[in-house]
Design an enzyme around this catalytic site. Structure first.
Site, mmCIF file in Angstrom:
data_model
loop_
_atom_site.group_PDB
_atom_site.id
_atom_site.type_symbol
_atom_site.label_atom_id
_atom_site.label_comp_id
_atom_site.label_asym_id
_atom_site.label_seq_id
_atom_site.Cartn_x
_atom_site.Cartn_y
_atom_site.Cartn_z
ATOM 1 N N GLU A 210 62.179 121.843 55.545
ATOM 2 C CA GLU A 210 63.317 122.619 55.067
ATOM 3 C C GLU A 210 64.129 123.111 56.258
ATOM 4 O OE1 GLU A 210 61.043 125.444 52.734
ATOM 5 O OE2 GLU A 210 61.159 126.960 54.289
ATOM 6 N N HIS A 248 62.256 131.953 52.327
ATOM 7 C CA HIS A 248 61.272 131.950 53.411
ATOM 8 C C HIS A 248 61.852 132.569 54.680
ATOM 9 C CE1 HIS A 248 59.299 128.221 51.394
ATOM 10 N NE2 HIS A 248 58.806 129.346 50.924
#
Lengths: 293, 392
Positions: A210, A248
């Site tokens: 990511e 995150h």
């Protein structure tokens, strides 16, 4: 032999008497994981759920039970200390589930586990599963089936989603490793790739990256220089605006290297197959495996 | 967490780094008073949680207290839009009034986390005044770097000298840089920063070395041990919907400019959903990670937030995983339909524990959802619905 955990894993649970620790320990035991001990300071001498002995210290637990790996469910403020304790005792892997651990605490922890030569997976991760053998994590078992594809991911739910897509097409997994979504993971994707490269039970790897950080680029370097097995990759966050944290702690584009496009390019240049959406992963893995055979 | 420039400079001064003389003002009269005290030319700097203010008209140099008053009153209450703020810009509620300086050289000094090595990375450059990304692209040879030892988190003396001697500087300036570098590093470590930047670090005509602009970001996960930083939180610099989401316990919500709202469990999956929408020509309206789905109220609140975005033409709910209980989520959805007037189509893919029970609750409620089974099917249906086409 799968990577990190298998039938020989004797798991210790740090924070076993907490609600989360207890809940997920039940899940691991149900899956067949050999949970040999729990650690909660002050609760040593008791028996958790009438079956797992609880100790005050990791050192004690290891001496009494021969535990060789640990999973940590300790609250963030105390989690780094718990990780140090497990690393001092030489446990490996140490699976650190806890989210919101201060980044600089993790800088110290990662430095120490590297010195000790033990593997720490996480933090802020779903854990590790070697389907059919051992689960040290919080993932749902139905999504997984035994097989020969390794999975590395920075995300929890996306791992389940991808594993389920693989399983649906009867592509089993050797080991699935959630390296976690934080800025400083104990073990990087490149380091897990090195384990899969050596693993006789893994034929190919699915890598789910990511935005943020440079982990995919170091993974790409490893792929170019040392990886003989095929890697199929998906990078989440192509649509994420720069400078914004996407859930995150590590998922934030700050510089050029953090962008999804840069990561995709680095991986593709290194010889990995990069796909644009998760459902394409399973088709591509099948294709790659067929062409290998 | 971000703080304002004047607050960052206070931290720097506490750590012994020289900053220009000046003070923060919340009214035009206060600004005039500070300007008068400083005497001569002063700079009025709009305080927002974003950089690149100069080009956006957020930094003005003035010659008199009267002018300071005028410029301040035009800045206060306005929204400043820079390439770092997004379309809406950020509200200016205060300004920093400082002595105007005659810089002859502008340096860059910054520390951030280098995730590849797992250690703080110190960077310095003679090409200050522009963003570090630009320096890295245009003149990478002008960046001097060194890692802080992750075990001790302390900078060694020789490392500060390496930075100092790595830049083309006169003796006096070099001594100042070698003095400042370890101070910035101590600040970064002791206050749990995620970014500490002095840009520019200016050398003035009269030989001073000062932090003319400063940016400190802090690690949200470490705020529990820094009450002094926590109290600097400025809610006015946040997007209203995003703040509401935070208050309602939603793990993460980021507003975007598109028209397909989404509600997903898990950050990675939420990003993947946005990417897949874009991949087939749709435009995501937000990023929303519900977090652990343990109560229907959180689903209801998430729905309220997505539905209150006037740009949203369709809402996609994608829930997957064993921790996610479909019955709980369905209850939240039914509650949302009874409490809010939902005018846009809703596409739902609900996979998880107790899916049968969820199905029963849904059919009894009589609410009209567009159901999807597979990931790509859900994305396609959402994009079609948002484009106004009737689904077959």
């Amino acid at each position: 032999m799968s990577i990190l955990i298998d039938e020989g894993t004797r798991l210790l649970v740090q924070g076993i008497t907490g609600s989360e620790g207890g809940f997920y320990t039940h899940g691991c035991i149900e899956y067949g994981t050999n949970v040999v001990a729990g650690v909660t300071p002050g609760k040593g001498g008791s028996l958790w759920a009438e079956k797992v002995p609880v100790f005050n210290t990791v050192e004690n637990a290891v001496r009494e039970t021969g535990a060789n790996a640990s999973i940590i469910f300790v609250p963030a403020a105390f989690a780094a200390d718990a990780a140090f304790e497990a690393a001092y005792a030489g446990l490996s892997p140490i699976i650190l589930i806890t989210e919101f651990i201060p980044t600089l605490d993790m800088a110290r922890v990662r430095n120490f586990v590297k010195e000790k030569g033990v593997y720490l997976i996480g933090p802020n991760c779903p854990g590790v599963i070697s389907p059919g053998k051992c689960k040290a994590g919080i993932m749902i078992p139905q999504a997984f089936m035994p097989g020969r594809v390794g999975v590395i991911s920075r995300s929890g739910t996306l791992t389940y989603e991808v594993a389920a897509m693989l399983t649906e097409k009867e592509i089993g997994q050797s080991t699935c490793v959630g390296v976690g979504g934080d800025q400083i993971p104990g073990t990087t994707m490149a380091e897990v790739l090195a384990l899969f490269e050596k693993d006789a039970e893994t034929d190919a790897v699915v890598l789910i990256g990511e935005i943020g950080g440079g982990f995919e680029q170091t993974a790409a370097e490893f792929i170019r220089e040392k990886m003989s097995k095929p890697v199929v990759a998906f990078i989440a966050g192509s649509t994420a605006p720069p400078g914004r944290r996407m859930g995150h702690a590590g998922a934030i584009v700050t510089g050029k290297e953090g962008r999804a496009e840069e990561k995709k390019k680095a991986l593709a240049d290194a010889g990995a197959t990069v796909v644009d959406t998760p459902p394409e992963l399973s088709d591509m893995i099948k294709k790659v495996l067929n062409s290998e055979n | 967490m971000r703080i304002h420039e004047y607050q960052a400079k206070k931290f720097l001064a506490d750590y012994g780094v020289s900053v220009p003389r000046g003070a923060m003002a919340k009214t035009a009269a206060e600004a005039a008073g500070i300007a008068k005290e400083l005497g001569g030319r002063v700079v009025i700097k709009a305080q927002i949680h974003a950089g690149a203010r100069g080009k956006a008209g957020g930094i003005k140099t003035v010659d008199s207290p009267d002018e300071a008053e005028r410029e301040t009153s035009s800045l206060l209450g306005s929204r400043l839009k820079t390439h770092q703020t997004g379309e809406e810009g950020l509200i200016v509620n205060s300004v920093l009034v400082e002595e105007a300086l005659n810089s002859i050289k502008e340096l860059y000094l910054g520390i951030a986390i280098d995730s590849a090595t797992g250690a703080p990375l110190l960077m310095a450059s003679e090409a200050g005044g522009m963003e570090i990304e630009q320096i890295a692209e245009k003149t990478p040879e002008k960046i001097v770097k060194c890692h802080v030892d992750p075990g001790t988190l302390q900078l060694r003396g020789f490392q500060a000298r390496e930075i100092g001697f790595g830049l083309k500087l006169g003796d006096k300036e070099r001594a100042a840089v070698i003095d400042i570098v370890p101070r910035l590093c101590s600040l970064f470590v002791e206050k749990d920063c995620s970014l500490a930047e002095i840009n520019p670090l200016s050398v003035t005509a009269d030989g001073r070395v000062l932090a003319v602009d400063a940016k400190l970001n802090f690690d949200d996960s470490a705020l529990y041990r820094h009450a002094d930083i926590k109290e600097l939180y400025d809610p006015h610099q946040e997007n209203e919907l995003e703040m509401m989401a935070k208050k309602k316990g939603i793990a993460s919500y980021v507003k975007l400019e598109g028209d397909i709202g989404s509600m997903v469990n898990g950050a990675g999956l939420a990003m993947a959903v946005m990417d897949a929408i874009k991949h087939i020509g749709g435009k995501p309206a937000n990023f929303l990670d519900l977090g652990t789905v343990n109560n229907p109220e959180r689903v209801l609140n998430a729905f309220k937030i997505i539905a209150s975005d006037p740009g949203v033409k369709c809402i996609l709910v994608n829930i997957f995983g064993g921790m996610a209980r479909v019955d709980v989520i369905t209850r939240g959805l039914v509650e949302a339909y009874s409490q809010i007037d939902i005018k846009v189509p809703v596409v739902a893919r609900l996979k998880g524990t107790n899916a049968a029970e969820g199905e029963r609750i849904l059919s009894e409620s009589g609410i009209n959802l567009i159901k999807a089974d597979a990931f790509h099917e859900a994305i396609e249906k959402a994009v079609t619905a948002a484009s106004g086409n009737v689904l077959g």
